[in-house]
Each structure stands twice: as structure tokens, then as C-alpha cells.
Motif scaffolding. Structure first.
Motif, PDB file in Angstrom:
ATOM      1  N   LYS A 120      26.323  29.665  33.990  1.00 38.91           N
ATOM      2  CA  LYS A 120      25.364  30.290  34.897  1.00 38.91           C
ATOM      3  C   LYS A 120      25.884  31.591  35.479  1.00 38.91           C
ATOM      4  O   LYS A 120      25.140  32.336  36.088  1.00 38.91           O
ATOM      5  CB  LYS A 120      25.020  29.340  36.047  1.00 38.91           C
ATOM      6  CG  LYS A 120      24.246  28.126  35.601  1.00 38.91           C
ATOM      7  CD  LYS A 120      23.897  27.254  36.763  1.00 38.91           C
ATOM      8  CE  LYS A 120      23.132  26.022  36.302  1.00 38.91           C
ATOM      9  NZ  LYS A 120      22.805  25.135  37.409  1.00 38.91           N
ATOM     10  N   SER A 121      27.174  31.864  35.290  1.00 40.06           N
ATOM     11  CA  SER A 121      27.730  33.090  35.867  1.00 40.06           C
ATOM     12  C   SER A 121      28.943  33.545  35.065  1.00 40.06           C
ATOM     13  O   SER A 121      29.430  32.843  34.185  1.00 40.06           O
ATOM     14  CB  SER A 121      28.115  32.860  37.322  1.00 40.06           C
ATOM     15  OG  SER A 121      29.026  31.799  37.435  1.00 40.06           O
ATOM     16  N   TYR A 122      29.401  34.751  35.379  1.00 36.73           N
ATOM     17  CA  TYR A 122      30.590  35.328  34.770  1.00 36.73           C
ATOM     18  C   TYR A 122      31.690  35.397  35.816  1.00 36.73           C
ATOM     19  O   TYR A 122      31.422  35.565  36.999  1.00 36.73           O
ATOM     20  CB  TYR A 122      30.315  36.767  34.322  1.00 36.73           C
ATOM     21  CG  TYR A 122      29.502  36.907  33.073  1.00 36.73           C
ATOM     22  CD1 TYR A 122      30.106  36.922  31.830  1.00 36.73           C
ATOM     23  CD2 TYR A 122      28.126  37.069  33.128  1.00 36.73           C
ATOM     24  CE1 TYR A 122      29.369  37.083  30.678  1.00 36.73           C
ATOM     25  CE2 TYR A 122      27.372  37.231  31.981  1.00 36.73           C
ATOM     26  CZ  TYR A 122      28.002  37.240  30.760  1.00 36.73           C
ATOM     27  OH  TYR A 122      27.268  37.401  29.619  1.00 36.73           O
ATOM     28  N   ARG A 123      32.936  35.276  35.348  1.00 32.60           N
ATOM     29  CA  ARG A 123      34.076  35.517  36.222  1.00 32.60           C
ATOM     30  C   ARG A 123      35.232  35.999  35.373  1.00 32.60           C
ATOM     31  O   ARG A 123      35.224  35.863  34.160  1.00 32.60           O
ATOM     32  CB  ARG A 123      34.449  34.291  37.034  1.00 32.60           C
ATOM     33  CG  ARG A 123      35.217  33.224  36.333  1.00 32.60           C
ATOM     34  CD  ARG A 123      35.504  32.042  37.239  1.00 32.60           C
ATOM     35  NE  ARG A 123      36.505  32.351  38.217  1.00 32.60           N
ATOM     36  CZ  ARG A 123      37.710  31.801  38.255  1.00 32.60           C
ATOM     37  NH1 ARG A 123      38.037  30.914  37.358  1.00 32.60           N
ATOM     38  NH2 ARG A 123      38.565  32.128  39.188  1.00 32.60           N
ATOM     39  N   CYS A 124      36.244  36.555  36.023  1.00 33.23           N
ATOM     40  CA  CYS A 124      37.416  37.082  35.334  1.00 33.23           C
ATOM     41  C   CYS A 124      38.094  35.968  34.547  1.00 33.23           C
ATOM     42  O   CYS A 124      38.410  34.912  35.097  1.00 33.23           O
ATOM     43  CB  CYS A 124      38.379  37.695  36.340  1.00 33.23           C
ATOM     44  SG  CYS A 124      39.888  38.323  35.586  1.00 33.23           S
ATOM     45  N   CYS A 125      38.328  36.199  33.262  1.00 29.00           N
ATOM     46  CA  CYS A 125      38.968  35.181  32.418  1.00 29.00           C
ATOM     47  C   CYS A 125      40.443  35.006  32.758  1.00 29.00           C
ATOM     48  O   CYS A 125      41.038  34.005  32.406  1.00 29.00           O
ATOM     49  CB  CYS A 125      38.838  35.569  30.952  1.00 29.00           C
ATOM     50  SG  CYS A 125      37.162  35.396  30.334  1.00 29.00           S
ATOM     51  N   PHE A 175      33.360  43.256  32.339  1.00 27.31           N
ATOM     52  CA  PHE A 175      34.777  43.225  32.649  1.00 27.31           C
ATOM     53  C   PHE A 175      34.981  43.017  34.136  1.00 27.31           C
ATOM     54  O   PHE A 175      34.120  43.318  34.945  1.00 27.31           O
ATOM     55  CB  PHE A 175      35.435  44.547  32.218  1.00 27.31           C
ATOM     56  CG  PHE A 175      35.345  44.797  30.745  1.00 27.31           C
ATOM     57  CD1 PHE A 175      36.297  44.287  29.896  1.00 27.31           C
ATOM     58  CD2 PHE A 175      34.291  45.514  30.211  1.00 27.31           C
ATOM     59  CE1 PHE A 175      36.215  44.484  28.535  1.00 27.31           C
ATOM     60  CE2 PHE A 175      34.198  45.731  28.859  1.00 27.31           C
ATOM     61  CZ  PHE A 175      35.168  45.216  28.010  1.00 27.31           C
ATOM     62  N   CYS A 176      36.172  42.515  34.488  1.00 33.40           N
ATOM     63  CA  CYS A 176      36.538  42.303  35.885  1.00 33.40           C
ATOM     64  C   CYS A 176      36.745  43.663  36.540  1.00 33.40           C
ATOM     65  O   CYS A 176      37.435  44.531  35.996  1.00 33.40           O
ATOM     66  CB  CYS A 176      37.822  41.473  35.951  1.00 33.40           C
ATOM     67  SG  CYS A 176      38.460  41.267  37.615  1.00 33.40           S
ATOM     68  N   TYR A 211      37.723  35.863  43.133  1.00 35.40           N
ATOM     69  CA  TYR A 211      36.408  35.855  43.784  1.00 35.40           C
ATOM     70  C   TYR A 211      35.418  36.788  43.107  1.00 35.40           C
ATOM     71  O   TYR A 211      34.410  37.161  43.694  1.00 35.40           O
ATOM     72  CB  TYR A 211      36.551  36.210  45.258  1.00 35.40           C
ATOM     73  CG  TYR A 211      37.434  35.247  46.001  1.00 35.40           C
ATOM     74  CD1 TYR A 211      37.087  33.904  46.099  1.00 35.40           C
ATOM     75  CD2 TYR A 211      38.636  35.651  46.562  1.00 35.40           C
ATOM     76  CE1 TYR A 211      37.892  32.992  46.756  1.00 35.40           C
ATOM     77  CE2 TYR A 211      39.449  34.750  47.230  1.00 35.40           C
ATOM     78  CZ  TYR A 211      39.072  33.430  47.325  1.00 35.40           C
ATOM     79  OH  TYR A 211      39.883  32.539  47.973  1.00 35.40           O
ATOM     80  N   SER A 212      35.687  37.175  41.864  1.00 34.42           N
ATOM     81  CA  SER A 212      34.826  38.145  41.178  1.00 34.42           C
ATOM     82  C   SER A 212      33.680  37.492  40.422  1.00 34.42           C
ATOM     83  O   SER A 212      33.208  38.022  39.438  1.00 34.42           O
ATOM     84  CB  SER A 212      35.665  38.978  40.208  1.00 34.42           C
ATOM     85  OG  SER A 212      36.163  38.154  39.185  1.00 34.42           O
TER      86      SER A 212
END
Length: 89
Positions: A56-61, A41-42, A73-74
């Protein structure tokens, strides 16, 4: 209103038939299965963190909707997050 010639009507009918043949194939569309639950989660807004386009990465949806700089920028690397999860369990 002008009348169309028989040849032109025939061509329109052929195009119509071809479009229907390509559109209505009779194949069943696969239904989307249940989504896999996520545990990431963010840290800013608490919404789900999902994969980026390159996976390749996760970020806030919800980063584009919230407008919060912390959400935008998360971004976190996928291997780091998933590695820390497997070490805990």
C-alpha cells in the motif's frame, strides 16, 4: 555401536525414499525474471524506495541498514506517488 534390527533399517530406508521422492521431483524451478525498474527513491539517502509488505505504500529499502531517522520515516502512500507520476507524463 549397537546394531539395528532389520525392521528398523527398513523403516529408515522408507523414510529416506519418501524424503527423496518429495525433494527431487525433477521439476524445473522458474528463474526470476528481470526486476522492474523503479523511479521512486528515498529523499534522504538516495537508495531505491520499494513496496512495503502490504503493497500500500513505498519506503526506503535500506532503512534498516542505514539507521537514519529520515530513511525510517520516509514512508509514502503508493497511490499518491504513482498518481503524481502519471500526471506528469
Amino acid at each position: 555401536m549397537e546394531r539395528r534390527s532389520g525392521m528398523e533399517n527398513n523403516h529408515i530406508h522408507e523414510v529416506y525414499e519418501l524424503a527423496n521422492r518429495n525433494t527431487f521431483t525433477g521439476k524445473k524451478v522458474k528463474e526470476r525474471g528481470a526486476r522492474k525498474a523503479t523511479i521512486f527513491f528515498c529523499g534522504s539517502c538516495g537508495r531505491i524506495a520499494g513496496y512495503t509488505g502490504s503493497l500500500k505504500s513505498y519506503r526506503c529499502c535500506n532503512a534498516a541498514n542505514t539507521g537514519l531517522p529520515d530513511c525510517q520515516y520516509s514512508k509514502r502512500k503508493r497511490d499518491v506517488l504513482e498518481g503524481s507520476y502519471t500526471e506528469i507524463t
